[in-house]
Design an enzyme around this catalytic site. Sequence first.
Site, mmCIF file in Angstrom:
data_model
loop_
_atom_site.group_PDB
_atom_site.id
_atom_site.type_symbol
_atom_site.label_atom_id
_atom_site.label_comp_id
_atom_site.label_asym_id
_atom_site.label_seq_id
_atom_site.Cartn_x
_atom_site.Cartn_y
_atom_site.Cartn_z
ATOM 1 N N GLU A 23 0.816 -1.407 0.019
ATOM 2 C CA GLU A 23 0.151 0.148 -0.020
ATOM 3 C C GLU A 23 0.783 1.570 -0.046
ATOM 4 O O GLU A 23 0.668 2.055 0.867
ATOM 5 C CB GLU A 23 -1.008 -0.039 1.167
ATOM 6 C CG GLU A 23 -1.975 -1.029 1.027
ATOM 7 C CD GLU A 23 -3.172 -1.218 2.119
ATOM 8 O OE1 GLU A 23 -3.011 -0.413 3.205
ATOM 9 O OE2 GLU A 23 -4.079 -1.510 1.865
ATOM 10 N N GLU A 32 -6.009 -8.100 -1.359
ATOM 11 C CA GLU A 32 -6.268 -8.484 0.009
ATOM 12 C C GLU A 32 -7.925 -8.138 -0.103
ATOM 13 O O GLU A 32 -8.401 -7.140 -0.588
ATOM 14 C CB GLU A 32 -5.969 -7.123 1.135
ATOM 15 C CG GLU A 32 -4.502 -7.581 1.371
ATOM 16 C CD GLU A 32 -3.832 -6.359 2.306
ATOM 17 O OE1 GLU A 32 -4.573 -5.936 3.077
ATOM 18 O OE2 GLU A 32 -2.831 -6.215 2.263
#
Length: 646
Positions: A142, A300
């Site tokens: 991220e 995810e």
Amino acid sequence: MRVGVDYYPEHWDKSLWAADADLMKQTGVKLVRMAEFAWCRLEPRDGVFDFSWLDEAVALFADRGIDVVLCTPVSCPPLWLYEKHPDIVHVEKDGTPTRLGIRSHRCVTNPVFLQYADRITIEMAKHYAGNAAVVGWQINNELEAYFCYCGHCIDKYRTWLQEKYGSLENLNRAYGNVVWSGEYSSWAQVTPPFGTLPHAWQNPAYMLDYYRFCSDNVIDFSNRQAAQLRQYCPGRPVTTNVWFCEHMPDFYKQFDGLDFISYDNYPATRLPSDPESCYSHAFHLDMMRGVKRQPFWIMEQLSGGKGCWAPMEKPPLPGMIRGYALQAFAHGADTVVHFRWRTANIGAEMHWHGLLDHSNVPGRRFREFADMCIEANALEKLQGTEIKADVAILFAFDNEYAFRIQPQTDGYYYMEQLQRLHRAFMGLGLNVDIIGQHEKLDGYRIVCAPEMYVTDAGVVERLNEFAMKGGTVILTTRSGVKDRNNNALMTLLPGPYQEMAGVHAVEYAPIGWEAVSVLFGDGTELQAKQWCDVLETDTAEVLASYNGDYYCGAPAITRNACGQGQVYYIGTVGTQPVYDRVAGMAAEKAALPVIAGLPPRVEIVTRTGREASAKFIFNNDDQPKSFVMDGQEISLAPFEMKVVLI
Ligand code: GLA
Ligand code: ZN
């Protein structure tokens, strides 16, 4: 369509690994992602590498036919590295170095950090180059275009400006620095926006460039990592996992340099009672597909109740694990990796739940996941089918940044109008693409260009051409307001879109939380809020006018014939029914194959291929739904996805 899980061998006693891998195999899991936070175990001391434990884990999966994606662990440097080089930390807006304790404290511009990041990345890449079980790489975790105020970032920012503007004189002119005596007389005076005052108090031209710089800076880092992985571990696709965070890099630029996009998908588990809320993640999924106009991965995926960053929330409701994974496949994901296999029993994230609970006893969510795996694996025949859309919505990071820098009025958010338009067209059963504003528009019938705030002359020209040749363009308020530097254009709004829209605003009223109604020609009255352009038509016809406030009677929504096409202009921020109505009109006029009478929160995606085509019909609600499509009754349980071959 492949299902995977995020797995952290370093969190578990080795005695659990083989049983985990066995259960994964038995369940139909085809891929695991590992190692994004494991630097301290991979390089326990400076220059001393230990890949043995990861090799063992990779081998366990390989033996069971499960592929592995590895990550460069560079978001979490080990403490020995911070101890040796305390200056590699990220620096806060008040000029103080970040305190250690959580994660992602490093600055990706710091040359010492980069040396260490390069070394661990190259060592890992070399080590796994010959291992066929490693099928891809994730860079970091991220990556955000965060603001760092360290000396290295400041120097790089000045260099970036020097390359862009050449001289301080040009820079001063571009930013309008004469205001408040802000003209730079030396490069040393150029700094990032230190301090805690709202960014809206800063010069917007300067702020937009600062956002752009931070995005470019983090993209330099991901390109650097990608180059190393490609050189030392060739033939494996490289990605990084993104999410909709406060400081998003420009995904379109970032993924130019990467092989595929991956996204972290955590839909809400508590359904909002407000019917206006656009809670469906269909928007995010369509946007991810549009970044490279290719299938994407979920790296995810929601697996359990969220917690730890905030107090714990409800777990996914019955049907959500299956429904949301299939929703991602429907919208173009070809791989969905669930976060995480098992809930952590240690560390700060122990209340962010995985598929298995702390007990390691498979429960309701796990059983649902297992059913979904069977179903996803059976969808193999639809792999490679395409999502062809007649409707596109344009997205621009310049606008995302500019609206964050200068919030327009209370309750006004850039994404909201995009999401409402998306929901309106999806509600007609149409596929919708969300694409970067610089993409080609060929093949679309309707292009929504909402809030084209920071003007790009090339985009204006392309939209105009698209309409002239027979396309339908839907423009909205806050378009043509700024030039590329984020300074206001000296023109009536919607600025350069005025001619194609056939309308101009004589004034605007930012009404914030107030509401006003808009009255359509047939007497229908709907609600609008936040913003009202007080319009005067040039060549456009009026579709709806304001029915209240001092501008009562002024046009609010118009349509203009532009060449062989149509240009709608929505001069206000509507509630959902306003967009539903405009979308309905535009789709009807463009003769698109709409599906009438879809109940709210039912979503349909059509995927077409040479061998097989299908409609993915999803009930994104906790209530059962039924309706008639092509003469056939379709009934859906809460969160049920039906895949109907066509
Ligand atoms: C993000 C991160 C994960 C984890 C989850 C849950 O998506 O990438 O490492 O922190 O959120 O909080
Ligand atoms: Zn920095």
